[in-house]
Structures are given as C-alpha cells and as structure tokens.
Design a protein around this motif. Structure first.
Motif, short mmCIF file in Angstrom:
data_model
loop_
_atom_site.label_atom_id
_atom_site.label_comp_id
_atom_site.label_asym_id
_atom_site.label_seq_id
_atom_site.Cartn_x
_atom_site.Cartn_y
_atom_site.Cartn_z
N THR A 114 36.28 22.94 28.19
CA THR A 114 36.20 23.25 29.61
C THR A 114 37.61 23.47 30.17
O THR A 114 38.59 23.04 29.57
CB THR A 114 35.48 22.14 30.39
N LEU A 115 37.67 24.14 31.31
CA LEU A 115 38.93 24.34 32.02
C LEU A 115 38.63 24.75 33.46
O LEU A 115 37.49 25.09 33.79
CB LEU A 115 39.78 25.42 31.33
N GLU B 233 32.16 30.78 29.95
CA GLU B 233 31.30 31.22 31.04
C GLU B 233 31.55 30.34 32.25
O GLU B 233 31.95 29.18 32.11
CB GLU B 233 29.83 31.13 30.62
N GLU B 234 31.27 30.90 33.42
CA GLU B 234 31.44 30.12 34.65
C GLU B 234 30.35 29.06 34.74
O GLU B 234 29.19 29.33 34.45
CB GLU B 234 31.35 31.04 35.87
N VAL C 251 32.74 26.61 27.26
CA VAL C 251 32.27 27.31 26.07
C VAL C 251 31.86 26.24 25.05
O VAL C 251 32.49 25.20 24.92
CB VAL C 251 33.33 28.25 25.46
N ASN C 252 30.77 26.51 24.33
CA ASN C 252 30.37 25.67 23.20
C ASN C 252 31.04 26.25 21.96
O ASN C 252 31.04 27.46 21.76
CB ASN C 252 28.85 25.68 23.03
N ALA D 217 43.57 35.53 33.84
CA ALA D 217 43.25 34.35 33.03
C ALA D 217 41.75 34.28 32.76
O ALA D 217 41.33 33.99 31.63
CB ALA D 217 43.72 33.09 33.73
N GLN D 218 40.94 34.56 33.78
CA GLN D 218 39.48 34.53 33.58
C GLN D 218 39.07 35.51 32.48
O GLN D 218 38.22 35.19 31.64
CB GLN D 218 38.76 34.87 34.88
N ASN D 219 39.66 36.68 32.46
CA ASN D 219 39.35 37.67 31.42
C ASN D 219 39.74 37.16 30.04
O ASN D 219 39.01 37.37 29.06
CB ASN D 219 40.03 39.00 31.72
N LEU D 220 40.88 36.49 29.94
CA LEU D 220 41.29 35.90 28.67
C LEU D 220 40.25 34.88 28.20
O LEU D 220 39.80 34.92 27.06
CB LEU D 220 42.66 35.22 28.80
N TYR D 221 39.84 34.00 29.10
CA TYR D 221 38.90 32.96 28.71
C TYR D 221 37.55 33.55 28.31
O TYR D 221 36.91 33.06 27.37
CB TYR D 221 38.75 31.94 29.84
N ARG D 222 37.13 34.60 28.99
CA ARG D 222 35.86 35.25 28.62
C ARG D 222 35.92 35.84 27.21
O ARG D 222 34.91 35.87 26.52
CB ARG D 222 35.50 36.32 29.65
N LYS D 223 37.10 36.29 26.79
CA LYS D 223 37.26 36.80 25.42
C LYS D 223 36.91 35.72 24.39
O LYS D 223 36.52 36.04 23.27
CB LYS D 223 38.70 37.26 25.15
#
Length: 149
Positions: A106-107, A126-127, A147-148, A116-122
């Motif tokens: 989580t973050l 998910e929100e 993310v799991n 940053a959101q786009n990086l994390y989605r890669k």
C-alpha cells in the motif's frame, strides 16, 4: 558515455545525499533525524538508494509488517527524473517486499501527482480510498493505492 547504475541498501552515510534529494522533492521534507531513526531504530523499515556513477540520486523506503508492505517515500533528484530510474528503483523495492514475505503493498499519493499514480498503476496498484487533507503543507487529499503481490 555509459553510466554505471547501482541499487543498494541505504546507510547512515547516505543521509547528506538523501537530504539533498528530499529538499528538492517535497514541500515538507522529512528531517535528517527521521531518516536516521528509520535506518537505526525502525525494525520494519527497508530503504534502497539508486546510484549513478557512485552518486546517490534517488531513494525509496518501505515498511514491511508481517505480510503487508507500506511504501513510505520515493524520490529522485530533479535532473534524474524521467529516465526510468524511479521505475527501476520501485521495481527493486517491490521485489524486496515480496522476498521479505509481503502479500500486498500500500501507499499514499497526492491526488495531483498523476505521474506517480501512473508509475504505481504500471505495477498493478489500484485506488482504494481517499485520505482527506492528508498532506499538511496544502491540505491536499491522498489517494490510497493497493496491490496484491
């Protein structure tokens, strides 16, 4: 000319470089003491740095508590952003979390920080929720992402 890029655990000796990155990256930077405590007193904390030609240009921290990891922060010097170094560093931290038994990560991220959101989605994040007025510098909301693994 080729540059040597390395990833390694952060040490107390890296704090001057980390503080330089911190003040160039955040409106309310963490203190040197906060990083010192993370490295010397927080049994859950793991921090990695990325070096270019033996110079620390970025770092990322994660807390791993039982089977859950929480990304505390990630930052690069401005002149090293957009070169995929942050993505490579984040990948290393995600790998570390998995190796140390985390089942999910989580973050929090500013609602305005689309990069940053786009990086994390890669990485499959998910929100999950919104933390209202999470950031004290301007009372901006944070998106909680998960993310799991």
């Amino acid at each position: 000319m080729n540059k040597t890029i390395t990833f390694r655990n952060m040490t107390v000796d890296d704090l001057n470089d980390v503080m330089e990155i911190e003040v160039h990256s955040f409106a309310t930077p963490w203190s040197r003491e906060a990083f010192f405590n993370e490295l010397t007193k927080n049994q859950f904390a793991q921090y990695l740095v990325v070096e270019v030609d033996h110079t620390v240009v970025g770092y990322c921290g994660v807390w791993i508590i039982v089977d859950e990891a929480h990304i505390t922060n990630i930052a690069l010097l401005p002149e090293y952003r957009g070169l995929k170094l942050g993505e490579a560093l984040f990948a290393r931290v995600m790998e570390l979390a998995r190796e140390l038994g985390a089942l999910r990560v989580t973050l929090e991220v500013r609602v305005s920080n689309e990069r940053a959101q786009n990086l994390y989605r890669k990485f499959g994040f998910e929100e999950g929720a919104i933390r209202k007025q999470y950031y004290t510098d301007n009372m901006e909301d944070a998106i909680v992402m998960w993310v799991n693994l």
